[in-house]
Design a protein around this motif. Structure first.
Motif, PDB file in Angstrom:
ATOM      1  N   ILE A  80      44.087  45.896  36.840  1.00 16.38           N
ATOM      2  CA  ILE A  80      45.349  45.652  37.536  1.00 16.38           C
ATOM      3  C   ILE A  80      45.142  44.647  38.660  1.00 16.38           C
ATOM      4  N   ASN A  81      44.090  44.833  39.451  1.00 18.89           N
ATOM      5  CA  ASN A  81      43.829  43.924  40.567  1.00 18.89           C
ATOM      6  C   ASN A  81      43.342  42.566  40.094  1.00 18.89           C
ATOM      7  N   ASP A  82      42.555  42.523  39.023  1.00 15.12           N
ATOM      8  CA  ASP A  82      42.131  41.240  38.463  1.00 15.12           C
ATOM      9  C   ASP A  82      43.338  40.456  37.957  1.00 15.12           C
ATOM     10  N   ASP A  83      44.318  41.184  37.402  1.00 10.85           N
ATOM     11  CA  ASP A  83      45.546  40.540  36.944  1.00 10.85           C
ATOM     12  C   ASP A  83      46.288  39.908  38.120  1.00 10.85           C
ATOM     13  N   LEU A  84      46.325  40.605  39.245  1.00 11.35           N
ATOM     14  CA  LEU A  84      46.980  40.066  40.444  1.00 11.35           C
ATOM     15  C   LEU A  84      46.266  38.803  40.925  1.00 11.35           C
ATOM     16  N   ILE A  85      44.970  38.871  41.061  1.00  6.53           N
ATOM     17  CA  ILE A  85      44.210  37.703  41.525  1.00  6.53           C
ATOM     18  C   ILE A  85      44.380  36.540  40.545  1.00  6.53           C
ATOM     19  N   GLY A  86      44.334  36.826  39.256  1.00  8.50           N
ATOM     20  CA  GLY A  86      44.519  35.773  38.254  1.00  8.50           C
ATOM     21  C   GLY A  86      45.888  35.120  38.344  1.00  8.50           C
ATOM     22  N   ALA A  87      46.919  35.929  38.575  1.00  5.51           N
ATOM     23  CA  ALA A  87      48.274  35.385  38.696  1.00  5.51           C
ATOM     24  C   ALA A  87      48.387  34.491  39.926  1.00  5.51           C
ATOM     25  N   ILE A  88      47.790  34.918  41.016  1.00  6.35           N
ATOM     26  CA  ILE A  88      47.844  34.103  42.237  1.00  6.35           C
ATOM     27  C   ILE A  88      46.996  32.842  42.077  1.00  6.35           C
ATOM     28  N   ARG A  89      45.870  32.968  41.422  1.00  8.15           N
ATOM     29  CA  ARG A  89      45.025  31.787  41.168  1.00  8.15           C
ATOM     30  C   ARG A  89      45.806  30.758  40.350  1.00  8.15           C
ATOM     31  N   LEU A 100      55.163  25.081  48.820  1.00  9.34           N
ATOM     32  CA  LEU A 100      55.746  25.482  47.536  1.00  9.34           C
ATOM     33  C   LEU A 100      54.744  26.264  46.698  1.00  9.34           C
ATOM     34  N   LEU A 101      53.478  25.876  46.744  1.00 10.26           N
ATOM     35  CA  LEU A 101      52.447  26.617  46.016  1.00 10.26           C
ATOM     36  C   LEU A 101      52.258  28.014  46.614  1.00 10.26           C
ATOM     37  N   ALA A 102      52.328  28.111  47.932  1.00 16.52           N
ATOM     38  CA  ALA A 102      52.223  29.426  48.582  1.00 16.52           C
ATOM     39  C   ALA A 102      53.409  30.301  48.180  1.00 16.52           C
ATOM     40  N   LEU A 103      54.590  29.709  48.104  1.00 15.65           N
ATOM     41  CA  LEU A 103      55.768  30.469  47.639  1.00 15.65           C
ATOM     42  C   LEU A 103      55.601  30.886  46.182  1.00 15.65           C
ATOM     43  N   ALA A 104      54.996  30.028  45.377  1.00 15.26           N
ATOM     44  CA  ALA A 104      54.722  30.381  43.981  1.00 15.26           C
ATOM     45  C   ALA A 104      53.741  31.560  43.915  1.00 15.26           C
TER      46      ALA A 104
END
Length: 189
Positions: A80-89, A100-104
C-alpha cells in the motif's frame, strides 16, 4: 504392473505440489482476504479466522504460506505504501512548473486514498497507532516522499527546503488527504 504399483506407493499423501504461479495466486488470495477483513475489523480485532472466511481457505492453507497474521499484514501494508510512493514519483517526474507538479503529487495522494476505499479509515488508525508495527512504515514512507519532493524542488533550481519544512509539508498534505477523504462530503470546496 509391479513397477506401476511401486510408483504409486512412492507418492506422498495430500495434494500434489503446486506450481510457483499457483502458490503466488494463493498468497494473493490470502492478501486479498486479509485486506477485506482488515477493512471490516481494523487491526486490533483482526483474527486469522476473519482472513480464512474472506479468502475462503482453511487454517492449514493459511499457515502453509504465512507463519503469523502479522506477516501478510506487513506485506500488504508495504505494498500500500509502495503504491503511494510510486504514484507520487510518477506525478513528480514530469517536466514543467514545480508548483503544478507538486499539485499533481497531491492529486496522486488523493487518488491513492480513493483506490483504498474502505481500507483508508482503518489504515489511518493503524498508521497513527504508536504500538503498531505499521506506524514505523508510515515514517519510512514520509521520508521516501520527502526525498521525492526535495528532488522536485532542487530540479527546478530552487534551494532545498530544510528537512523539517519538507516533512511538515508532507505531513500537512497527509492530514488534508485523510481529512478530505474521511471527514468531508468531498466537494471541490
Amino acid at each position: 504392473e509391479e513397477s506401476m504399483e511401486a510408483t504409486v506407493a512412492l507418492r506422498a499423501r495430500g495434494r500434489p505440489p503446486q506450481s510457483e504461479a499457483e502458490q503466488d495466486a494463493m498468497r494473493e488470495r490470502i492478501l486479498d482476504g486479509l485486506m477485506q477483513a482488515f477493512a471490516e475489523q481494523g487491526s486490533h480485532k483482526l483474527r486469522v479466522e476473519h482472513v480464512l472466511e474472506k479468502a475462503g481457505i482453511s487454517r492449514p492453507t493459511f499457515y502453509k504460506y504465512f507463519r503469523t497474521l502479522e506477516e501478510p499484514w506487513l506485506l500488504a501494508a508495504r505494498r500500500i505504501n509502495d503504491d503511494l510512493i510510486g504514484a507520487i514519483r510518477t506525478a513528480t517526474t514530469g517536466e514543467g512548473d514545480v508548483v503544478l507538479l507538486a499539485l499533481a503529487a497531491v492529486e496522486a495522494y488523493l487518488d491513492w486514498g480513493r483506490r483504498l476505499g474502505p481500507l483508508l479509515q482503518p489504515l489511518y488508525v493503524e498508521l497513527y497507532d504508536p504500538h503498531s508495527q505499521v506506524a514505523e512504515l508510515r515514517l519510512k514512507t514520509i521520508r521516501g516522499i520527502q526525498h521525492l519532493i526535495v528532488d522536485l524542488i532542487t530540479r527546478d533550481g530552487r534551494a532545498a527546503p530544510r528537512p523539517i519544512e519538507a516533512e511538515g509539508f508532507i505531513i500537512s498534505v497527509e492530514y488534508l488527504v485523510y481529512r478530505y477523504l474521511l471527514r468531508t462530503a468531498r466537494s471541490d470546496e
